[in-house]
Write a protein that holds these residues in place. Structure first.
Motif, PDB file in Angstrom:
ATOM      1  N   GLU A 163     -40.048  52.966  95.223  1.00 57.30           N
ATOM      2  CA  GLU A 163     -38.471  53.152  95.126  1.00 57.30           C
ATOM      3  C   GLU A 163     -38.391  55.181  95.120  1.00 57.30           C
ATOM      4  O   GLU A 163     -38.862  55.512  94.954  1.00 57.30           O
ATOM      5  N   TRP A 164     -36.599  54.961  96.062  1.00 58.14           N
ATOM      6  CA  TRP A 164     -36.734  55.839  96.603  1.00 58.14           C
ATOM      7  C   TRP A 164     -36.216  56.594  94.877  1.00 58.14           C
ATOM      8  O   TRP A 164     -34.913  56.120  94.511  1.00 58.14           O
ATOM      9  N   LEU A 165     -36.179  58.194  93.952  1.00 67.62           N
ATOM     10  CA  LEU A 165     -35.567  58.074  93.116  1.00 67.62           C
ATOM     11  C   LEU A 165     -35.203  59.275  93.164  1.00 67.62           C
ATOM     12  O   LEU A 165     -35.928  60.326  93.483  1.00 67.62           O
ATOM     13  N   SER A 166     -34.148  59.319  91.787  1.00 64.74           N
ATOM     14  CA  SER A 166     -33.623  61.136  92.184  1.00 64.74           C
ATOM     15  C   SER A 166     -33.025  61.635  90.403  1.00 64.74           C
ATOM     16  O   SER A 166     -32.221  60.249  89.676  1.00 64.74           O
ATOM     17  N   TRP A 167     -33.231  62.417  90.565  1.00 66.84           N
ATOM     18  CA  TRP A 167     -32.447  63.466  88.974  1.00 66.84           C
ATOM     19  C   TRP A 167     -32.206  64.543  89.118  1.00 66.84           C
ATOM     20  O   TRP A 167     -32.378  65.328  90.678  1.00 66.84           O
ATOM     21  N   TYR A 172     -37.228  60.962  82.617  1.00 70.24           N
ATOM     22  CA  TYR A 172     -37.524  59.519  82.877  1.00 70.24           C
ATOM     23  C   TYR A 172     -39.040  59.392  82.719  1.00 70.24           C
ATOM     24  O   TYR A 172     -39.683  60.382  82.495  1.00 70.24           O
ATOM     25  N   ASP A 198     -42.115  55.379  82.464  1.00 67.83           N
ATOM     26  CA  ASP A 198     -42.707  54.603  82.334  1.00 67.83           C
ATOM     27  C   ASP A 198     -43.808  55.257  83.019  1.00 67.83           C
ATOM     28  O   ASP A 198     -44.973  56.235  82.295  1.00 67.83           O
ATOM     29  N   HIS A 202     -40.959  56.356  94.192  1.00 65.86           N
ATOM     30  CA  HIS A 202     -41.776  55.946  93.117  1.00 65.86           C
ATOM     31  C   HIS A 202     -44.018  55.878  93.617  1.00 65.86           C
ATOM     32  O   HIS A 202     -44.206  55.496  94.554  1.00 65.86           O
ATOM     33  N   SER A 228     -43.816  52.101  93.167  1.00 64.34           N
ATOM     34  CA  SER A 228     -43.313  50.661  93.615  1.00 64.34           C
ATOM     35  C   SER A 228     -43.053  51.719  95.249  1.00 64.34           C
ATOM     36  O   SER A 228     -42.043  50.658  96.051  1.00 64.34           O
ATOM     37  N   GLU A 243     -35.993  65.085  93.929  1.00 66.38           N
ATOM     38  CA  GLU A 243     -35.979  63.265  94.959  1.00 66.38           C
ATOM     39  C   GLU A 243     -37.268  63.027  95.139  1.00 66.38           C
ATOM     40  O   GLU A 243     -38.081  63.796  95.796  1.00 66.38           O
TER      41      GLU A 243
END
Length: 324
Positions: free
Chosen positions: A293-297, A88, A90, A288, A291, A285
């Motif tokens: 925002e809760w993100l998970s990989w 990921y 950005d 961000h 932002s 996890e």
């Protein structure tokens, strides 16, 4: 290499009555409160042309703030074109799946060929971010997911999330011995008394908590899922060794291979030739940093661990025992 940093501001009415360290953390939100506190204690902060070195001093509003200090930049390290398995990316962060045999940060004997060198090539501006945006590390031969900050605001937020234990990191490992059930290791970790390249469970060390559960049991090994509350150096490796279930292949804490009785030559050879700790950062996890925002990989197991588990399952089946 260090670079001169000079910051100016006027204390607004909204910060009247605030402590100096709290107010500066709001005025200069690109930098962490702990870093700002260090600058205050070091005498790098002036209020109305007078040095203020007490973080708890209260502000009245309207003061002129001047911070004069120096920050580390990464210009002394060379950018190197290296393949990165990026999961990921950005403008603020990137998440990568680190392979085995990749050192994260240059050090003695590793001045090039590191993740930091690759990051300087992939994101040239990252040299202005402390430690090139690396906010947590994986050992050289541990594989799996890492997050890197591309900007100072992102780095500040991610460090704060780590310190608040808000980032979730889960690992998979293959350990020696058959473990009956999961549990928690809550034991402090510090530098080993005599082996300075190793860590150990020691009274007075830094708090360290590792949770683990059993995925699958074999005749003489166990496949585990582990979750970190803290992030001490070698934490999982030290805690598993402390339980007398060191990670397979661990060169520091694992000891010699431990094949079960009547093991096949293939299993014996696989255990003998597994030259790294069988440890993989499988899930990451976080919120961000910009932002929220809760993100998970998730990152699948590397092939060497897949092969190891396949052989362990075949050994268990061949000896007609159900250890699952």
């Amino acid at each position: 290499m260090q670079e001169r940093l000079e910051l100016h501001a006027e204390v607004p009415e909204s910060l009247i009555g605030k402590r100096l360290d709290q107010a500066l953390a709001e005025l200069f939100s690109d930098y962490s409160r702990s870093r700002i506190k260090d600058w205050i204690l070091a005498g790098h902060v002036q209020i109305n042309q007078q040095v203020w070195d007490k973080p708890r001093e209260k502000l009245m509003g309207g003061e002129q703030v001047l911070i004069q200090t120096r920050i580390e930049v990464q210009q002394q390290h060379k950018a190197q074109a290296m393949a990165l398995d990026i999961q990921y990316e950005d403008e603020h962060i990137l998440v990568l799946n680190k392979p085995a045999d990749l050192v994260v940060h240059p050090g003695a004997g590793n001045s090039s060929g590191t993740l930091l060198n690759a990051l300087l090539n992939h994101v040239p501006d990252i040299g202005a971010v402390p430690r090139a945006g690396i906010v947590h590390r994986l050992d050289k031969d541990t594989t799996g997911l890492m997050v890197v900050a591309k900007t100072i605001p992102a780095q500040t937020n991610l460090v704060e999330q780590l310190q608040a234990r808000e980032i979730s990191r889960e690992y998979e490992a293959v350990v020696n011995g058959t473990m009956v059930a999961g549990g928690t290791v809550d034991e402090p970790i510090a530098r080993h008394e005599t082996r300075r390249t190793s860590m150990a469970v020691r009274i007075g060390g830094k708090p360290a908590v590792t949770h683990y559960r059993v995925i699958q049991k074999f005749r003489a090994h166990t496949h585990l899922r582990l979750k970190l509350e803290t992030g001490r150096t070698h934490q999982i490796r030290v805690h598993m060794a402390h339980l007398h279930h060191p990670i397979v292949g661990d060169p520091l804490y694992g000891g010699r291979p431990r094949p079960p009785k009547s093991a096949s030559d293939e299993l014996r050879d696989t255990l003998r030739d597994f030259k790294r700790q069988a440890l993989h950062a499988a899930q990451l996890e976080l919120a961000h940093p910009i932002s929220g925002e809760w993100l998970s990989w998730q990152a699948p197991l590397p092939q060497d661990m897949v092969d190891l588990l396949t052989i362990l399952r075949a050994d268990t089946k061949a000896h007609d025992q159900d250890w699952e």
